[in-house]
Design a protein around this motif. Structure first.
Motif, PDB file in Angstrom:
ATOM      1  N   ALA A 169      -2.664  -2.661  69.929  1.00  0.00           N
ATOM      2  CA  ALA A 169      -3.040  -2.830  71.340  1.00  0.00           C
ATOM      3  C   ALA A 169      -1.829  -2.672  72.246  1.00  0.00           C
ATOM      4  O   ALA A 169      -1.884  -1.965  73.269  1.00  0.00           O
ATOM      5  CB  ALA A 169      -3.680  -4.205  71.543  1.00  0.00           C
ATOM      6  N   ASN A 181     -11.480  -2.764  64.983  1.00  0.00           N
ATOM      7  CA  ASN A 181     -11.295  -1.978  66.204  1.00  0.00           C
ATOM      8  C   ASN A 181     -11.669  -2.785  67.450  1.00  0.00           C
ATOM      9  O   ASN A 181     -11.096  -2.574  68.520  1.00  0.00           O
ATOM     10  CB  ASN A 181     -12.099  -0.679  66.153  1.00  0.00           C
ATOM     11  CG  ASN A 181     -11.388   0.386  65.343  1.00  0.00           C
ATOM     12  OD1 ASN A 181     -10.160   0.474  65.377  1.00  0.00           O
ATOM     13  ND2 ASN A 181     -12.136   1.197  64.612  1.00  0.00           N
ATOM     14  N   GLU A 182     -12.622  -3.695  67.311  1.00  0.00           N
ATOM     15  CA  GLU A 182     -12.940  -4.580  68.427  1.00  0.00           C
ATOM     16  C   GLU A 182     -11.743  -5.459  68.771  1.00  0.00           C
ATOM     17  O   GLU A 182     -11.481  -5.723  69.955  1.00  0.00           O
ATOM     18  CB  GLU A 182     -14.144  -5.461  68.090  1.00  0.00           C
ATOM     19  CG  GLU A 182     -15.471  -4.741  68.104  1.00  0.00           C
ATOM     20  CD  GLU A 182     -16.644  -5.669  67.831  1.00  0.00           C
ATOM     21  OE1 GLU A 182     -17.760  -5.157  67.688  1.00  0.00           O
ATOM     22  OE2 GLU A 182     -16.452  -6.901  67.744  1.00  0.00           O
ATOM     23  N   LYS A 235      -8.583  -4.778  68.587  1.00  0.00           N
ATOM     24  CA  LYS A 235      -7.643  -3.991  69.390  1.00  0.00           C
ATOM     25  C   LYS A 235      -8.154  -3.790  70.806  1.00  0.00           C
ATOM     26  O   LYS A 235      -7.420  -4.001  71.783  1.00  0.00           O
ATOM     27  CB  LYS A 235      -7.407  -2.633  68.732  1.00  0.00           C
ATOM     28  CG  LYS A 235      -6.412  -1.747  69.470  1.00  0.00           C
ATOM     29  CD  LYS A 235      -6.453  -0.312  68.979  1.00  0.00           C
ATOM     30  CE  LYS A 235      -7.743   0.384  69.387  1.00  0.00           C
ATOM     31  NZ  LYS A 235      -7.745   1.828  69.066  1.00  0.00           N
ATOM     32  N   GLU A 236      -9.409  -3.405  70.951  1.00  0.00           N
ATOM     33  CA  GLU A 236      -9.951  -3.114  72.278  1.00  0.00           C
ATOM     34  C   GLU A 236     -10.045  -4.368  73.144  1.00  0.00           C
ATOM     35  O   GLU A 236      -9.731  -4.338  74.338  1.00  0.00           O
ATOM     36  CB  GLU A 236     -11.322  -2.445  72.151  1.00  0.00           C
ATOM     37  CG  GLU A 236     -11.270  -1.057  71.525  1.00  0.00           C
ATOM     38  CD  GLU A 236     -10.324  -0.111  72.271  1.00  0.00           C
ATOM     39  OE1 GLU A 236     -10.307  -0.136  73.515  1.00  0.00           O
ATOM     40  OE2 GLU A 236      -9.592   0.643  71.602  1.00  0.00           O
ATOM     41  N   LYS A 281      -6.543  -5.353  74.241  1.00  0.00           N
ATOM     42  CA  LYS A 281      -6.068  -4.481  75.316  1.00  0.00           C
ATOM     43  C   LYS A 281      -6.635  -4.928  76.664  1.00  0.00           C
ATOM     44  O   LYS A 281      -5.910  -5.009  77.665  1.00  0.00           O
ATOM     45  CB  LYS A 281      -6.463  -3.025  75.036  1.00  0.00           C
ATOM     46  CG  LYS A 281      -5.632  -2.349  73.957  1.00  0.00           C
ATOM     47  CD  LYS A 281      -6.191  -0.996  73.564  1.00  0.00           C
ATOM     48  CE  LYS A 281      -6.159   0.014  74.684  1.00  0.00           C
ATOM     49  NZ  LYS A 281      -6.646   1.333  74.228  1.00  0.00           N
ATOM     50  N   LYS A 282      -7.925  -5.216  76.685  1.00  0.00           N
ATOM     51  CA  LYS A 282      -8.551  -5.673  77.926  1.00  0.00           C
ATOM     52  C   LYS A 282      -7.995  -7.026  78.353  1.00  0.00           C
ATOM     53  O   LYS A 282      -7.760  -7.274  79.552  1.00  0.00           O
ATOM     54  CB  LYS A 282     -10.068  -5.758  77.740  1.00  0.00           C
ATOM     55  CG  LYS A 282     -10.781  -4.410  77.666  1.00  0.00           C
ATOM     56  CD  LYS A 282     -12.267  -4.594  77.454  1.00  0.00           C
ATOM     57  CE  LYS A 282     -13.004  -3.261  77.444  1.00  0.00           C
ATOM     58  NZ  LYS A 282     -13.035  -2.638  78.781  1.00  0.00           N
TER      59      LYS A 282
END
Length: 268
Positions: free
Chosen positions: A34, A178-179, A181-182, A185-186
């Motif tokens: 991230a 992957n969730e 990381k996303e 990031k948010k």
């Protein structure tokens, strides 16, 4: 984008001390992914942790870091953010750091909406100190401090964060890498107090004591017993654990409001 984990870790502290199959390494990997994808310079990140298996992350990352007192990570992180509001401050915590000894700091950081990213790594157990039950263990869980099963109901991290006023709240699991990381990031990009709960497996204490099988079996449990918010799967199975972003709203951020107050006073 090209990414090498070696660019973001303190290699001299490896191999890490987590048990084989622990989910915390998955969290670390995706946190670094991230940061890399956000393009944040390492010297603009401060990681603040307390005590516990999860808190060891601050020693492994090649960022500015503080390894502080049990349950006081958010308090130290608040001091860092107030002194240097431009820094990205990330606070990895376990069950106790976040919601037992650190619970008071957690709810008031939510209330103030100070710009910190709180990562709650929920493995439902105190792993580093011998497998005692935590505020997130839940009823009927077996632990070294509850050999005949735990009677305490569990906190719901998400409901607690929402009710206390956090402006970004999300949940995922180590199976859904992957969730992680996303959502991170948010959360890091969000201007305000961000909470990302990550359900993480502890095969050594929680899994073994509660007969949940291997680390792979525990990951499959996350796959089979969680569902995305708004999905038909969750609609059909309301007892599943919901994953997703529960709130993402624009609320006045504490350090910005504090600076406005200083500016206003200077003008008088």
């Amino acid at each position: 984008m090209s990414y090498s984990v070696k660019d973001y870790i303190r290699k001299r502290f490896f191999p890490h001390l987590w048990c084989p199959g622990c989910g915390h390494g998955i969290v670390l990997n995706n946190l670094l992914r991230a940061v890399a994808e956000l393009g944040i310079p390492k010297n603009e990140i401060v990681m603040v942790s307390g005590i516990g298996c999860s808190s060891r992350i601050s020693g492994y990352v090649d960022f500015h870091s503080l390894h502080t007192l049990h349950g006081r990570a958010i308090a130290f992180a608040t001091g860092v953010k107030m002194a240097r509001p431009s820094l990205n401050v990330i606070v990895p915590m376990g069950d106790g750091d976040a919601l037992a000894i650190g619970g008071n700091h957690f709810i008031h950081a939510c209330r103030r909406n100070i710009d910190l990213t709180a990562i709650v790594m929920n493995n439902r157990i105190y792993g580093m100190t011998g497998g005692q039950f935590s505020p997130l263990s839940g009823r009927n869980i077996v632990a070294t401090s509850a050999p005949f099963s735990n009677l305490d109901p569990a906190f719901d991290t998400i409901k607690l964060a929402l009710s206390a006023g956090a402006s970004f709240v999300a949940r995922t699991t180590t199976f859904h890498f992957n969730e992680i990381k996303e959502y991170l990031k948010k959360a890091i990009s969000h201007r305000g107090f961000s909470v990302v709960e990550i359900l993480s497996q502890c095969p050594t204490y929680f899994g073994r004591k509660n007969k949940m099988g291997s680390p792979v079996d525990m990951l499959k449990y996350f796959r089979d017993n969680t569902a995305q918010l708004g999905s038909k799967k969750l609609e059909k199975n309301p007892d599943f654990i919901p994953r997703g972003i529960f709130v993402e709203k624009d609320v006045p951020e504490y350090t910005e409001e504090y600076q406005k107050l200083i500016t206003r006073l200077h003008k008088k």
